[in-house]
Design a protein around this motif. Structure first.
Motif, PDB file in Angstrom:
ATOM      1  N   THR A 178       0.810  -1.219   0.000  1.00  0.00           N
ATOM      2  CA  THR A 178       0.000   0.000   0.000  1.00  0.00           C
ATOM      3  C   THR A 178       0.845   1.270   0.000  1.00  0.00           C
ATOM      4  OG1 THR A 178      -0.064  -0.163   2.393  1.00  0.00           O
ATOM      5  CG2 THR A 178      -1.944  -1.077   1.172  1.00  0.00           C
TER       6      THR A 178
ATOM      7  N   MET B 106      -1.178   9.259  -3.365  1.00  0.00           N
ATOM      8  CA  MET B 106      -1.047   8.087  -4.235  1.00  0.00           C
ATOM      9  C   MET B 106      -0.782   8.497  -5.681  1.00  0.00           C
ATOM     10  SD  MET B 106      -0.756   5.080  -3.041  1.00  0.00           S
ATOM     11  CE  MET B 106      -1.203   3.868  -4.292  1.00  0.00           C
TER      12      MET B 106
ATOM     13  N   GLU C   3      -0.745 -11.070   2.709  1.00  0.00           N
ATOM     14  CA  GLU C   3      -0.037 -10.038   1.940  1.00  0.00           C
ATOM     15  C   GLU C   3       1.337 -10.512   1.459  1.00  0.00           C
ATOM     16  OE1 GLU C   3      -3.351  -8.987   2.489  1.00  0.00           O
ATOM     17  OE2 GLU C   3      -2.442  -9.028   4.491  1.00  0.00           O
TER      18      GLU C   3
ATOM     19  N   ILE D  44      -5.063  -5.933  10.223  1.00  0.00           N
ATOM     20  CA  ILE D  44      -3.612  -6.010  10.106  1.00  0.00           C
ATOM     21  C   ILE D  44      -3.246  -6.733   8.801  1.00  0.00           C
ATOM     22  CG2 ILE D  44      -3.367  -8.194  11.395  1.00  0.00           C
ATOM     23  CD1 ILE D  44      -0.964  -5.189  11.610  1.00  0.00           C
ATOM     24  N   GLY D  45      -2.271  -6.204   8.112  1.00  0.00           N
ATOM     25  CA  GLY D  45      -1.718  -6.920   6.970  1.00  0.00           C
ATOM     26  C   GLY D  45      -0.707  -7.938   7.459  1.00  0.00           C
ATOM     27  N   ARG D  46      -0.694  -9.085   6.800  1.00  0.00           N
ATOM     28  CA  ARG D  46       0.160 -10.187   7.274  1.00  0.00           C
ATOM     29  C   ARG D  46       1.178 -10.569   6.205  1.00  0.00           C
ATOM     30  NH1 ARG D  46      -4.913 -10.762   9.485  1.00  0.00           N
ATOM     31  NH2 ARG D  46      -4.955 -11.388  11.688  1.00  0.00           N
TER      32      ARG D  46
ATOM     33  N   ALA E  55       2.265  -7.300   9.907  1.00  0.00           N
ATOM     34  CA  ALA E  55       3.189  -6.395   9.241  1.00  0.00           C
ATOM     35  C   ALA E  55       2.742  -4.954   9.481  1.00  0.00           C
ATOM     36  CB  ALA E  55       3.254  -6.739   7.751  1.00  0.00           C
ATOM     37  N   GLN E  56       1.890  -4.452   8.611  1.00  0.00           N
ATOM     38  CA  GLN E  56       1.358  -3.097   8.783  1.00  0.00           C
ATOM     39  C   GLN E  56      -0.157  -3.185   8.598  1.00  0.00           C
ATOM     40  OE1 GLN E  56       3.146  -0.616   5.786  1.00  0.00           O
ATOM     41  NE2 GLN E  56       5.109  -0.446   6.871  1.00  0.00           N
ATOM     42  N   PRO E  57      -0.879  -2.182   9.074  1.00  0.00           N
ATOM     43  CA  PRO E  57      -2.324  -2.203   8.842  1.00  0.00           C
ATOM     44  C   PRO E  57      -2.648  -2.117   7.351  1.00  0.00           C
ATOM     45  CG  PRO E  57      -1.762  -0.608  10.562  1.00  0.00           C
ATOM     46  CD  PRO E  57      -0.471  -1.051   9.913  1.00  0.00           C
ATOM     47  N   ILE E  58      -3.702  -2.772   6.985  1.00  0.00           N
ATOM     48  CA  ILE E  58      -4.289  -2.579   5.649  1.00  0.00           C
ATOM     49  C   ILE E  58      -5.779  -2.366   5.873  1.00  0.00           C
ATOM     50  CG2 ILE E  58      -2.614  -3.987   4.393  1.00  0.00           C
ATOM     51  CD1 ILE E  58      -4.703  -6.304   4.494  1.00  0.00           C
TER      52      ILE E  58
ATOM     53  N   TYR F   7      -8.843  -3.572   0.750  1.00  0.00           N
ATOM     54  CA  TYR F   7      -7.598  -3.721  -0.017  1.00  0.00           C
ATOM     55  C   TYR F   7      -7.283  -5.190  -0.255  1.00  0.00           C
ATOM     56  CZ  TYR F   7      -2.591  -4.129  -0.813  1.00  0.00           C
ATOM     57  OH  TYR F   7      -1.371  -4.491  -1.302  1.00  0.00           O
ATOM     58  N   ARG F   8      -7.405  -5.986   0.799  1.00  0.00           N
ATOM     59  CA  ARG F   8      -7.127  -7.410   0.595  1.00  0.00           C
ATOM     60  C   ARG F   8      -8.084  -7.989  -0.466  1.00  0.00           C
ATOM     61  NH1 ARG F   8      -6.509 -11.830   5.283  1.00  0.00           N
ATOM     62  NH2 ARG F   8      -4.424 -10.917   5.363  1.00  0.00           N
TER      63      ARG F   8
ATOM     64  N   TYR G  93      -3.033   4.824   8.607  1.00  0.00           N
ATOM     65  CA  TYR G  93      -1.774   4.163   8.238  1.00  0.00           C
ATOM     66  C   TYR G  93      -2.015   3.027   7.239  1.00  0.00           C
ATOM     67  CZ  TYR G  93       2.968   2.219   9.110  1.00  0.00           C
ATOM     68  OH  TYR G  93       4.251   1.771   8.988  1.00  0.00           O
ATOM     69  N   THR G  94      -2.913   3.273   6.342  1.00  0.00           N
ATOM     70  CA  THR G  94      -3.200   2.244   5.345  1.00  0.00           C
ATOM     71  C   THR G  94      -2.758   2.678   3.958  1.00  0.00           C
ATOM     72  OG1 THR G  94      -5.423   3.082   4.984  1.00  0.00           O
ATOM     73  CG2 THR G  94      -5.158   1.356   6.674  1.00  0.00           C
ATOM     74  N   GLY G  95      -1.928   3.700   3.890  1.00  0.00           N
ATOM     75  CA  GLY G  95      -1.332   4.113   2.627  1.00  0.00           C
ATOM     76  C   GLY G  95      -2.371   4.286   1.540  1.00  0.00           C
ATOM     77  N   GLY G  96      -2.110   3.703   0.397  1.00  0.00           N
ATOM     78  CA  GLY G  96      -3.000   3.864  -0.745  1.00  0.00           C
ATOM     79  C   GLY G  96      -4.094   2.825  -0.811  1.00  0.00           C
ATOM     80  N   ALA G  97      -4.421   2.180   0.311  1.00  0.00           N
ATOM     81  CA  ALA G  97      -5.372   1.064   0.276  1.00  0.00           C
ATOM     82  C   ALA G  97      -6.669   1.446  -0.437  1.00  0.00           C
ATOM     83  CB  ALA G  97      -5.660   0.567   1.697  1.00  0.00           C
TER      84      ALA G  97
END
Lengths: 468, 468, 468, 468
Positions: free
Chosen positions: A198, A216, A327, D150-152, D158-161, D165-166, D448-452
């Protein structure tokens, strides 16, 4: 520990092996890291002054690959130790430059993209060779468009074909597989998304740096520059979508599978009893001092062997892909790497072998004609009845519907007695139904190849432009 | 061109990789050739004086493996160029000695036997590790024979088990697979038959040399000496019978498959939500500086990945074996080599990883107990009805055959309302049918693990001797 | 929806297909359930009066398999709907009996055990056929122990062998594979452990019923009775240990792989150019009305095809096994079923085809001799120099070490000029070195088959007892 | 002998099973034969009067498939006995019509084309389902574009998503695979070439009938009519070129592989400890009476299982394809059939399961948020240092380049002591560097999910039109 190919006659010593070596992969990882620095410079997020330091540190020959391999298990990938060495190396050239290396990226970005770079480089090599091979085969098909041989079905003599026709089917398979592969190679995707895909690092960066902008959009524009640097497609992140890898491996396999069919045919034809083809020879290849008559068909053997191994490599790739999770996968991803490399390497070797084999394959038209005659006129019986039965019936020599039986009866008796078939038919059918000349025309294999030459021309025209 | 393992986290840097490297295979080929000279000396068909020259020429480090690899495609095997270099090398030491090298042998004799030697050496390494791992796991099973956790079926909580019981199933799988593999490794066959497997060279030799003797008896006795030299079984020729190779690959795969099950279980258990196990850590492994909470389960990931790749390698081996032909196959044989090597290498790496993983696996009994409670008493409902239904019926509190329904009805209502289950049952059933204490005993998971501890002891005793 | 085998020429219409049909599997599930009732009766945990009701309900023909198939996805197995129908059926015969059906068991117990029953029944069929085929082949090898043909290596003429020798290698492969398979079939394990493999239901039962006894001892004794009823081994629970399934599939594949080698050889030999063998014919098989000379080698084609499909089925089985998890897998277990069935079915069909093929395979010794002569004396050159070089040197006709070169030079020139080789050697070597008769003896292929006949006898004696 | 799917929970009871049944394949063969009669009528080579007789004989329900299966081994294909029965059947309706059936065709024409028809029909079903599933998933992704989880990565947090997004990555994989498959399904080729692919029968026919015309032009025009009748592409003959079959199987596999990733994710998420998702339930599915808390994720299990089996089927197909030979293969062709059918059937079942699963998947946002918190602020540490290190350095609170270390040091100590992280930073950094509010903003996963969300929208727009 290193391997050279002693157990891999399919690819040992090939250019493809070099293009897909650990060294080539390592260089590709360095290329991605350095391209990323250049992309940052172009986008204005890194100073131009770092360029020299990064470039100077990006030669794989300066790294100890054995040592990096031995550290690879710790993080289950080679990028981690290589990156550490790269940063040290960049630092040594310019201390301030190291912070820009790998900024906002994750191991998977580098490894996936480096594999695509390797695929791109191997792909170009493969496609050049495939086009040469298809061109050479197409010329061979044209040359032998009328060279008569027996067509074989389920290992049995079926009907006459021409050697050019058989070659045209090799061309069709290799050409279409090559085009499918080319489409994929022309669209190899950049992987760029950070820890979970992301782009969090850069979204945070641009939010702070240009709060008014859509972060983005900036991320994507910066990514486009990286794709330009690497000559890859600026694709959406595919960390968790392994279809691109699967499709690449699948189309590479199409090429090796098409080559295997050609090899299987050559392997039958070079047998002493068949002797319709001979592989090109060169000093030191395929011979045996104890058995001087041997000309081992090593090119075809290597093609066949390559396809068998490639099938297993694709199977490994499939197993990896279907076990992907979340991920970033816990093993499935790791399984993809050497399987994909193996497929590219084998396909590359196949393409090299094909160029050599199709350049020098010797065609023995006389043996083809000889073999065609083994069953005598039996292979023409179907044709004979198709032609003669209605004539016989039209002349009243047989009841409607029973002409076929009559023609077959006369013919099989004559063949069993080794009588001349044409004369037997003329003798046993009423006068005027048929002439020896007419029967003999039907028994001429060169007139019994249907659309063979037409198909040769059609295939040739279909791949002429692509392969030239 | 050489590979180090950058794309192979499963085996990069392992001892198994060394034992199965091109260098190890090359050494094994030299070992076979020199052992054959010694066998001739012992049998009296070669002079003892050649021993030193042959021995001096039999160090793989003195050969240029890159160059040999590049010549490998010419004859589709590496023995041909290596043998040529070996003969030159022996000649340089003692001119007369070279003629005894490889006398009456064929490439396939050397390559097949060398692969068996590699298998023997890797096999010893693997079996030592497997026994250690089984021993460590067996101790872990015994230690946790009563450590209660939830058993999982189709990803759902089923009934309580103990962690020791789960481990005992790992032991059973690894132990039985290890024993199958050991049986094969203990019986690895020498390959020795000459060009087409019939020992013509030596039959002719002995016919001339000892015309009164049965030449094949002499051939066999001389072959026995070679087998002794190499510590392999003096088996009948198997040039055209690839079952030995297939069986070797298959039993190696059994080991990696058994390890994969263990790895899959660990990978579930180390997830943060489950947290029942932690992989052993060491500095530099499995961590991520950007994500300090991460302890990547790299050992299990490598095991899972190894099994996926091994499955593909076995598939390649299968494809090779089923395409074998005549007295030496045209590709199928060549396909076997690197697949077999890959299986040995991966299995060897698996065995090393297992030793490390089973030595330091951390068990979190508290988390196991916590997870077991997630569904509350629901996992005990079956047990409760089994026990209580006949009692209820015996007390006349329900019609015969409907006790189960009554107990289930009271219980599910209580659970749905979050009522205390024991008290609900006491309250809603007639006096004297049941006590709170008796119900609570039935709801204690430590009493609901059936034969878990008994099975642990049984498995332990089955593999104790083998693994010690 | 049902399949009959229209797309499966390998097994359509075979007895093996019946023995492994859905109906056979369904019957096996019923057999396990009814055997379990009988085991309870014998152990005293169920009344003898239920026997008739259970037996009466245990005929698969009374169940609607289409309907059961359509309910199979709901629980991802067929036992659940079948068990429900079975209980209804038993109830209809005797209401009180139904409670004993499946008591303390779980789906996996029934499905795994039923598959082992299917394996046992198919296994017996396969082994009977394999022994017949090995016996027939062994007789063929003995008959043709001295029938000379050319041995082929990498598709090239190598040295003479005998057809019996080639057949002996088929025997060795089929015999050893058959024995490996037999060992597994003779030890097929019962699966019996309840929900998570720990026999909780019965441990609770026996704890209540015989509080003083060791409940697992009772569980094990009762399980022994079930094993007796089913003629399976009373093995420890293997819910979570899939090595037994893997090993069964692997050894079955060994059989099909060994058969494929035989088929590949036949397929080469039946080609018109080679013509050394003919498959047995029967009316309606392998012919083509349009091509009367055709005798399609359908038996060998089916063998080759069967092995290719079996390799894929084994691959599926491997993929399932390596993805197993916890106490019952989430997909991996389900994947095993039809793959294992497929392997048994294909191996069964292979065994039937082998019996037919090895009974009627026609051997054309004349063609073998003819083909052997294609390369003239070239295949004897190695032999000639081995024999003559030391003689030439001993006579001083050549320097020590250069006899080989001289013999080769004279011989290859003579062969190139189509001169008589023996006379050329006599003429060009000093008088007394060699005679025409002596050379001609060396050029007689029947004296150049090394230990072929000895190997035939050895193999025959190795499998005589097993196959009789 | 017939199978219903008892061992195949992946496809038992599905529409896909019907569309790919032996009956459907048999109907497809009849459809090809009858379409060929219509094509002849349209081209003027057969009389219109035969149409009714042919049509009347073309219902597969009138044929005994069991009997045809039992004759299938004789010619190693089912068309031979079916054709014989079809001709009898047509004759019974109109004697003169039978001669037009199959005129000039060969078994391979009918079988290959019938398989393409089956692929076309199954393909339409699959694509309809895939579009529905992609549409449903796309809506789900949009709905949960901001649902934080949480992204895994490698099984570790790892980081939140966001869940959306998934899901978007599932959409991307399924959508691109679906499009690749659609391209192939839209271009399925007719197979039409006669005995050896050269249309000899019809070339002879047209040479006699219209001597002035180019016979292959007439052949091609007549073939175009057949393609129209069957709604297939009028492709050049591909008897000896199996790339079309390989490509079809490969793209079908892409679909099942993409579905397996989704299934793997669901299977992790439905575990009791994770509990982020629940599969849709329906009465009778996935439950267990003995374990009432169980909701077995049977839809995902079937998807995972389907992909595992499909990988094996594709492997079989590959093995068949690479062993093709001459004008019709001796086993390789036969191996393709059931493997291709299996791939279509499994992919069809997968598409049906996907529709159901993606329609009713329950999302537990609360559990997602809960799980995200398991590691507390550790998952934010990278973000914190990225943001704070330059600020700290800018304030002179740390030397240039050492801000990161300072922030990490304060943070990890605070986390280890369970102190409030924001307050610890405020307390230990100089006044004015940072505020509690600012830190807490950085610790909010929703920021904190960036470009999700951006990626979700992008994917949605990419597949919106295709899936609607």
């Amino acid at each position: 520990m290193d391997d050279f190919g002693l157990l891999n006659p399919a690819w040992a010593g090939t250019r493809a092996a070099e293009l897909t070596s650990d060294s080539a992969f390592g260089q590709a990882m360095l290329d991605v890291e350095s391209a990323w620095c250049r992309a940052q410079i172009r986008f204005g997020t890194a100073p131009a002054t770092i360029d020299d330091a990064v470039a100077a540190a990006s030669h794989i020959g300066d790294y100890d690959l054995g040592a990096i391999a031995s550290q690879t298990p710790d993080g289950a990938n080679a990028l981690i130790p290589l990156l550490s060495a790269l940063r040290d190396n960049v630092s040594a050239h310019q201390k301030a430059a190291a912070q820009y290396v790998h900024r906002g990226a994750t191991s998977q970005d580098i490894i996936d993209t480096a594999l695509m770079l390797v695929a791109s480089r191997a792909g170009e090599h493969i496609l050049t060779n495939m086009k040469t091979a298809v061109r050479q085969l197409s010329a061979m098909a044209t040359e032998h468009a009328h060279t008569v041989m027996i067509g074989r079905s389920l290992d049995q003599h079926a009907q006459p074909i021409t050697f050019g026709y058989r070659v045209s089917q090799w061309v069709e398979a290799l050409g279409s597989a090559g085009q499918h592969f080319e489409t994929v190679v022309d669209n190899l995707p950049l992987q760029w998304g950070g820890a979970v895909g992301t782009s969090t690092w850069w979204v945070d960066y641009f939010k702070a740096d240009q709060p008014e902008a859509d972060p983005m959009e900036l991320v994507n524009r910066q990514r486009d520059l990286l794709a330009q640097e690497l000559n890859l497609v600026s694709a959406p992140v595919w960390h968790a979508n392994r279809v691109p890898v699967l499709q690449l491996g699948q189309t590479a396999f199409q090429v090796t599978a098409a080559a295997a069919k050609l090899a299987n045919d050559v392997l039958t034809s070079v047998q002493a009893e068949n002797a319709e083809l001979t592989e090109p020879t060169k000093p030191g290849r395929g011979g045996s001092s104890a058995m001087p008559h041997k000309n081992n068909p090593v090119l075809s053997i290597r093609l066949k062997h390559a396809a068998q191994e490639a099938s297993g490599q694709l199977n490994t790739l499939q197993t990896g892909v279907i076990s992907n999770t979340a991920e970033r996968a816990d093993g499935g991803w790791h399984t993809e790497w050497s399987a994909l490399r193996g497929l590219l390497r084998l396909t590359g070797a196949v393409s090299e072998i094909l160029v050599e084999l199709t350049d020098g394959l010797e065609v023995h038209a006389k043996a083809m004609r000889h073999n065609l005659g083994i069953h005598g006129n039996a292979v023409f019986l179907g044709r004979l009845t198709q032609w003669l039965a209605p004539i016989v019936e039209a002349h009243g020599a047989a009841e409607p519907g029973s002409g076929k039986r009559l023609v077959e009866s006369i013919s099989t008796t004559a063949m069993a007695n080794d009588d001349d078939l044409a004369q037997a038919l003329v003798a046993q059918l009423p006068d005027g139904v048929v002439t020896v000349k007419a029967v003999e025309k039907m028994l001429d294999p060169s007139g019994y190849t249907g659309g063979a030459a037409s198909i040769v021309a059609e295939v040739h025209s279909r791949y002429r432009k692509w392969s030239s």
